[in-house]
Write a protein that holds these residues in place. Structure first.
Motif, PDB file in Angstrom:
ATOM      1  N   GLU A  67       0.833  -1.206   0.000  1.00 11.94           N
ATOM      2  CA  GLU A  67       0.000   0.000   0.000  1.00 11.94           C
ATOM      3  C   GLU A  67       0.870   1.260   0.000  1.00 11.94           C
ATOM      4  O   GLU A  67       0.612   2.199  -0.751  1.00 11.94           O
ATOM      5  CB  GLU A  67      -0.919  -0.010   1.221  1.00 11.94           C
ATOM      6  N   ILE A  68       1.891   1.281   0.821  1.00  7.95           N
ATOM      7  CA  ILE A  68       2.789   2.438   0.903  1.00  7.95           C
ATOM      8  C   ILE A  68       3.504   2.653  -0.425  1.00  7.95           C
ATOM      9  O   ILE A  68       3.602   3.788  -0.918  1.00  7.95           O
ATOM     10  CB  ILE A  68       3.791   2.259   2.060  1.00  7.95           C
ATOM     11  N   ILE A  69       3.976   1.575  -1.033  1.00  4.89           N
ATOM     12  CA  ILE A  69       4.664   1.676  -2.323  1.00  4.89           C
ATOM     13  C   ILE A  69       3.698   2.173  -3.394  1.00  4.89           C
ATOM     14  O   ILE A  69       4.038   3.050  -4.192  1.00  4.89           O
ATOM     15  CB  ILE A  69       5.271   0.315  -2.721  1.00  4.89           C
ATOM     16  N   GLN A  70       2.488   1.631  -3.398  1.00  7.81           N
ATOM     17  CA  GLN A  70       1.507   2.002  -4.417  1.00  7.81           C
ATOM     18  C   GLN A  70       1.120   3.471  -4.321  1.00  7.81           C
ATOM     19  O   GLN A  70       0.969   4.143  -5.332  1.00  7.81           O
ATOM     20  CB  GLN A  70       0.259   1.118  -4.315  1.00  7.81           C
ATOM     21  N   VAL A  71       0.969   3.979  -3.107  1.00  8.79           N
ATOM     22  CA  VAL A  71       0.623   5.394  -2.930  1.00  8.79           C
ATOM     23  C   VAL A  71       1.714   6.277  -3.515  1.00  8.79           C
ATOM     24  O   VAL A  71       1.443   7.339  -4.071  1.00  8.79           O
ATOM     25  CB  VAL A  71       0.374   5.715  -1.437  1.00  8.79           C
ATOM     26  N   GLY A  80       1.481  11.970  -0.371  1.00  7.54           N
ATOM     27  CA  GLY A  80       0.501  11.002   0.120  1.00  7.54           C
ATOM     28  C   GLY A  80       1.162   9.814   0.778  1.00  7.54           C
ATOM     29  O   GLY A  80       0.686   9.301   1.794  1.00  7.54           O
ATOM     30  N   GLN A  81       2.269   9.376   0.201  1.00 10.23           N
ATOM     31  CA  GLN A  81       3.004   8.255   0.768  1.00 10.23           C
ATOM     32  C   GLN A  81       3.512   8.610   2.163  1.00 10.23           C
ATOM     33  O   GLN A  81       3.405   7.809   3.089  1.00 10.23           O
ATOM     34  CB  GLN A  81       4.171   7.869  -0.127  1.00 10.23           C
ATOM     35  N   MET A  86       3.283   7.969   7.921  1.00  6.08           N
ATOM     36  CA  MET A  86       3.176   8.518   9.274  1.00  6.08           C
ATOM     37  C   MET A  86       1.991   7.902  10.016  1.00  6.08           C
ATOM     38  O   MET A  86       2.094   7.583  11.200  1.00  6.08           O
ATOM     39  CB  MET A  86       3.048  10.047   9.230  1.00  6.08           C
ATOM     40  N   ARG A  87       0.866   7.706   9.319  1.00  4.31           N
ATOM     41  CA  ARG A  87      -0.295   7.081   9.951  1.00  4.31           C
ATOM     42  C   ARG A  87       0.014   5.635  10.328  1.00  4.31           C
ATOM     43  O   ARG A  87      -0.308   5.179  11.423  1.00  4.31           O
ATOM     44  CB  ARG A  87      -1.503   7.153   9.021  1.00  4.31           C
ATOM     45  N   LYS A  88       0.678   4.904   9.432  1.00  2.00           N
ATOM     46  CA  LYS A  88       1.041   3.510   9.709  1.00  2.00           C
ATOM     47  C   LYS A  88       2.030   3.422  10.870  1.00  2.00           C
ATOM     48  O   LYS A  88       1.942   2.507  11.695  1.00  2.00           O
ATOM     49  CB  LYS A  88       1.636   2.839   8.467  1.00  2.00           C
ATOM     50  N   LYS A  92       1.408   1.406  14.323  1.00  2.00           N
ATOM     51  CA  LYS A  92       2.364   0.403  14.795  1.00  2.00           C
ATOM     52  C   LYS A  92       2.861   0.767  16.191  1.00  2.00           C
ATOM     53  O   LYS A  92       2.965  -0.091  17.072  1.00  2.00           O
ATOM     54  CB  LYS A  92       3.539   0.300  13.822  1.00  2.00           C
ATOM     55  N   ARG A  93       3.140   2.042  16.402  1.00  2.00           N
ATOM     56  CA  ARG A  93       3.600   2.508  17.712  1.00  2.00           C
ATOM     57  C   ARG A  93       2.543   2.213  18.778  1.00  2.00           C
ATOM     58  O   ARG A  93       2.862   1.703  19.851  1.00  2.00           O
ATOM     59  CB  ARG A  93       3.898   4.002  17.641  1.00  2.00           C
TER      60      ARG A  93
END
Length: 128
Positions: A67-71, A80-81, A86-88, A92-93
């Motif tokens: 998903e990150i790569i695709q964005v 956007g990536q 940052m949201r991911k 995770k945190r």
């Protein structure tokens, strides 16, 4: 002239198996050039492999990495990536913080169980 890396060079550099690189290729995360049966990786592929491995180390799933790569590849692009990343990272945190709380609670419970066992052993006259 773009430098190319062989699968052997990359597996040695990153300490991963050829199977891992083939898996990333099968998952559509990397797209090496092919010359006959030989896979040739560009510098951009090498950097992407480095980022994939970093994502795996911090616990991202293949789907999250994809998903990150695709964005990045599609609009909204890098901005956007970065927002998605940052949201991911925050997700995770928070997940890790929750795991830490769960571990602390489990350790307290284990301490309580151990203390109960020691008390009961003392009650029945068994030395520990």
């Amino acid at each position: 002239m773009d430098k190319y890396y062989t699968i052997t060079e990359l597996t040695r550099e990153f300490g991963i198996s050829t199977r891992t690189l083939r898996f990333y290729e099968d998952e559509g995360l990397i797209h090496p050039e092919r010359r006959g049966r030989t896979r040739l990786f560009r510098s951009a592929d090498r950097r992407l492999i480095q980022e994939i491995l970093r994502g795996r180390r911090i616990g991202f799933t293949i789907a999250e990495i994809r998903e990150i790569i695709q964005v990045y590849r599609d609009p909204p692009g890098e901005a956007g990536q970065l927002r998605l990343l940052m949201r991911k990272v925050e997700e995770k945190r928070e997940s890790l913080r929750q795991k830490r709380r769960d571990i602390e609670e489990t350790l307290i419970e284990l301490d309580n169980i151990e203390e109960s066992c020691l008390n009961r052993l003392a009650e029945i006259g068994v030395n520990t």
